[in-house]
Design a protein around this motif. Structure first.
Motif, PDB file in Angstrom:
ATOM      1  N   ASN A  48       0.828  -1.503   0.183  1.00  0.00           N
ATOM      2  CA  ASN A  48       0.151  -0.369  -0.354  1.00  0.00           C
ATOM      3  C   ASN A  48       0.853   1.468   0.104  1.00  0.00           C
ATOM      4  OD1 ASN A  48      -2.075  -1.426   0.169  1.00  0.00           O
ATOM      5  ND2 ASN A  48      -2.473  -1.638   2.370  1.00  0.00           N
ATOM      6  N   LEU A  49       1.989   1.370   0.641  1.00  0.00           N
ATOM      7  CA  LEU A  49       2.821   2.628   0.749  1.00  0.00           C
ATOM      8  C   LEU A  49       3.545   2.454  -0.356  1.00  0.00           C
ATOM      9  CD1 LEU A  49       4.099   4.987   2.373  1.00  0.00           C
ATOM     10  CD2 LEU A  49       5.825   2.939   2.881  1.00  0.00           C
ATOM     11  N   LYS A  51       2.362   1.659  -3.528  1.00  0.00           N
ATOM     12  CA  LYS A  51       0.925   2.164  -3.901  1.00  0.00           C
ATOM     13  C   LYS A  51       0.617   3.773  -4.352  1.00  0.00           C
ATOM     14  CE  LYS A  51      -3.787   0.977  -5.414  1.00  0.00           C
ATOM     15  NZ  LYS A  51      -5.150  -0.013  -4.991  1.00  0.00           N
ATOM     16  N   LYS A  52       1.338   3.927  -2.638  1.00  0.00           N
ATOM     17  CA  LYS A  52       0.370   5.269  -2.464  1.00  0.00           C
ATOM     18  C   LYS A  52       1.626   6.432  -3.053  1.00  0.00           C
ATOM     19  CE  LYS A  52      -0.177   8.343   1.514  1.00  0.00           C
ATOM     20  NZ  LYS A  52       0.573   8.223   2.884  1.00  0.00           N
ATOM     21  N   TYR A  53       2.745   6.085  -3.637  1.00  0.00           N
ATOM     22  CA  TYR A  53       3.705   6.640  -3.530  1.00  0.00           C
ATOM     23  C   TYR A  53       4.575   6.329  -5.290  1.00  0.00           C
ATOM     24  CZ  TYR A  53       4.214   8.977   1.201  1.00  0.00           C
ATOM     25  OH  TYR A  53       4.411   9.858   1.885  1.00  0.00           O
TER      26      TYR A  53
END
Length: 545
Positions: A48-49, A51-53
Motif C-alpha cells: 500500500n505504501l 502504491k501510494k507513492y
C-alpha cells in the motif's frame, strides 16, 4: 534412561506431562500463526505504501525524468519486491511450520489417547485380579475361623459327659465340613494369588513397559518435531535473504544512479525559453522637444505628449512583457505552440512530429495489409469481395494524406524555430502560419516577416512587398503631409534594417507608430528626426493612443 525404570508408578504424572507437551505444541503453533499474520500485514502495508507513492502516469508528460525521481521509483519497485518476499516468508511458514504443526498435533492427540486407554485397561485388569485374589483370601480366612470354631465346639462336646453321642457326632460332621470348605478356599486363594502375581508381573514387566515405551517415543517425536519446526521457522526467512539482499542492493544502485549535474541540465532543458536576457534601458531624452521650431509645433506637441506617456506607459508595458524572458504567457494554447518560448516550442513540435510519424507508420502498415487482403480476394473471390475493402482503404489513404500534411506543417514550424528556413514571427496566429505554409513560404520572398529565433538579433527577411506602393506614395508627399502618429513603441530587440523600406533601431529605442500591423508581422514607425520605415512587430512593445 527409560521411563519404566524410574517412573513405573507415575502413570498419572505421565498423563499430565504428555498433555502439557501437546498444549505446548499448540501454543507454539499459535505463535507461528501470529507471526504469519504479522508478515502478511507487513507485506500488505508495504505494498500500500508503494502504491501510494508510485506515480500515476496518466500521460507521457508526467513520466519521471530526473535521476533523483527515477532512483526513487526504482527504490519503490525494489520495496515492492521486498514486500513480495515477506509474503513468501508467510506462505512458507504457513505451509511448512504452522500447517505441519496442526496436523501433527491432531495425530499426537489421537496416539496419546490410544496409549493412555491401553494403560488404563491394563491397570483395571490388574485391579480386577487383585480383587478376585483378595476376595478368595478373605473367604479362606473366614472359612478358617469357622473351622476353628467347629473344632472348639467338637472338643467341648466330646469332653462333656452330659452330651449325647448324637450331639458329638453332629459336631464332628460340622467340623469335617468346615475343615473341607477351608481346604477348598485355601486352594482357591492359592490359585488366585498365583494368578494375581502372574498378572502383576506381566503388568509391570510387559504391558506397562510397552505402553511407557510408546508414550516416551511419542513425546520424543513431539520434541523432534518442535526442533524441526524451529529450524523451518528460521529457514523460511533464510531462503529469501539472497533475494532481499538483491532488493537492498538495487536500492543502493538506485541511490548511486542519482546525478545532480544531469538533473540540473534537465531543469535547463525543461524551462529554457531561448530568449536573450533583456538589455539596459536607454536614457529617454524628452528635453529635445523643447528645441523644435515653431513650424513643427503641432507635431512636436503630439510627440511631446507621446514622450510623456513613454515615461509611464512604456515602462509599464515593458514590465508586462517580461514573460518573454522566463514566464509563460497566459491564454489559450495555439496549434503551432507560438504561445510558448522558442525552446519549449521546439520541444513540443518535435514531440508532435514523432507522434504523427508513429501514426503514419501505423496507417501505412494498415494500408499494406489491406492491399494484400485485396489481392488475395481478387485472386480468390470465394474468400471475400475486394470491393468491401475499398471504403476502409480510402479512409486509410485519407488518413495518410492528412498525417503527411500535418507532418509537413509541423516540420515547417520546427524549421521556423530552428532558423533553418528563415525567421518567422513567433507571435503570429496559427491560422496565418497555416496559410503561409500552404503557399510554400519557405522558398518564397513575397510577404516576408521579421522574427526572432534563439538568436534575437537574427533577421533574414525584408519588409512586406505590399507596402512598396505606399512607400513610393509617401516619398512624393512626405515633406508636404507626413502621416500622424497613432501611438509609440519601444524596441525590445535591436534590428539592422538592411532591406529596403525597413527602419533600423536599437534595443530600447522609442519610435512613433504611424501605421499598425496589418497581419503580416510588420509595423510602420518613424523616428523623432522624421525617418520612417517598417520594423518587425515582434521586436517592439506597442502602445497605441
Amino acid at each position: 534412561r527409560t521411563w519404566l525404570k524410574c517412573l513405573w508408578d507415575q502413570f498419572d504424572s505421565l498423563d499430565k506431562h504428555t498433555q502439557w507437551g501437546i498444549d505446548f505444541l499448540e501454543r507454539y503453533a499459535k505463535f507461528v500463526k501470529e507471526r504469519i499474520e504479522i508478515e502478511q500485514n507487513y507485506a500488505k502495508q508495504l505494498r500500500n505504501l508503494v502504491k501510494k507513492y508510485c506515480p500515476k502516469r496518466s500521460s507521457k508528460d508526467e513520466e519521471p525524468r530526473f535521476t533523483s525521481c527515477i532512483a526513487f521509483f526504482n527504490i519503490l519497485n525494489e520495496l515492492n519486491d521486498y514486500a513480495g518476499q515477506r509474503e513468501v516468508v508467510a506462505e512458507e511458514m504457513a505451509h511448512r511450520v504452522y500447517g505441519e504443526l496442526m496436523r501433527y498435533a491432531h495425530d499426537l492427540k489421537t496416539e496419546r489417547k490410544m496409549h493412555l486407554q491401553e494403560g488404563r485397561k491394563a491397570q483395571q485388569y490388574l485391579d480386577m485380579c487383585w480383587k478376585q485374589m483378595d476376595n478368595s483370601k478373605k473367604k479362606f480366612e473366614r472359612e478358617c475361623r469357622e473351622a476353628e470354631k467347629a473344632q472348639q465346639s467338637y472338643e467341648r462336646l466330646d469332653n462333656d459327659t452330659n452330651a449325647t453321642k448324637a450331639d458329638v457326632e453332629k459336631a464332628k460332621q460340622q467340623l469335617n465340613l468346615r475343615t473341607h470348605m477351608a481346604d477348598e478356599n485355601k486352594n482357591e486363594y492359592a490359585a488366585q494369588l498365583q494368578n494375581y502375581n502372574g498378572e502383576q508381573h506381566k503388568h509391570f514387566y510387559v504391558v506397562i513397559p510397552q505402553i511407557y515405551k510408546q508414550l516416551q517415543e511419542m513425546d520424543e517425536r513431539r520434541t523432534i518435531k518442535l526442533s524441526e519446526c524451529y529450524r523451518g521457522f528460521a529457514d523460511s526467512e533464510r531462503k529469501v535473504i539472497p533475494i532481499i539482499s538483491k532488493c537492498l542492493e538495487g536500492m543502493i544502485l538506485a541511490a548511486k544512479s542519482v546525478d545532480e549535474r544531469r538533473d540540473s541540465q534537465m531543469v535547463v532543458d525543461s524551462f529554457k525559453s531561448g530568449f536573450e536576457p533583456p538589455g539596459d534601458f536607454p536614457f529617454e531624452d524628452y528635453s529635445q522637444h523643447i528645441y523644435r521650431t515653431i513650424s513643427d509645433g503641432t507635431i512636436s506637441a503630439s510627440k511631446q505628449e507621446s514622450g510623456k506617456m513613454d515615461a509611464k506607459t512604456t515602462v509599464g508595458k515593458a514590465k508586462g512583457k517580461l514573460w518573454l524572458f522566463g514566464k509563460k504567457p497566459k491564454g489559450p494554447a495555439l496549434e503551432d505552440f507560438s504561445h510558448l518560448p522558442p525552446e519549449q516550442r521546439r520541444k513540443k513540435l518535435q514531440q508532435r512530429i514523432d507522434e504523427l510519424n508513429r501514426e503514419l507508420q501505423k496507417e501505412s502498415d494498415q494500408k499494406d495489409a489491406l492491399n494484400k487482403m485485396k489481392d488475395v480476394y481478387e485472386k480468390n473471390p470465394q474468400m471475400g469481395d475486394p470491393g468491401s475493402l475499398q471504403p476502409k482503404l480510402a479512409e486509410t489513404m485519407s488518413n495518410i494524406d492528412r498525417l503527411r500534411m500535418d507532418i509537413h506543417k509541423n516540420e515547417a514550424w520546427l524549421s521556423e524555430v530552428e532558423g533553418k528556413t528563415g525567421g518567422r514571427g513567433d507571435r503570429r496566429h496559427s491560422s496565418d502560419i497555416n496559410h503561409l505554409v500552404t503557399q510554400g513560404r519557405e522558398s518564397s520572398s513575397c510577404s516576408p516577416e521579421g522574427s526572432y529565433t534563439d538568436d534575437a538579433n537574427q533577421e533574414v527577411r525584408g519588409p512586406p512587398q505590399q507596402h512598396g506602393h505606399h512607400n513610393e506614395f509617401d516619398d512624393e508627399f512626405e515633406d508636404d503631409d507626413p502621416l500622424p502618429a497613432i501611438g509609440h513603441c519601444k524596441a525590445i530587440y535591436p534590428f539592422d534594417g538592411h532591406n529596403e523600406g525597413t527602419l533600423a533601431m536599437k534595443e530600447g529605442e522609442v519610435l512613433y507608430i504611424i501605421e499598425e500591423d496589418k497581419g503580416d508581422g510588420w509595423t510602420r514607425a518613424r523616428r523623432q528626426n522624421g525617418e520612417e520605415g517598417y520594423v518587425p512587430t515582434s521586436y517592439i512593445d506597442v502602445t497605441l493612443e
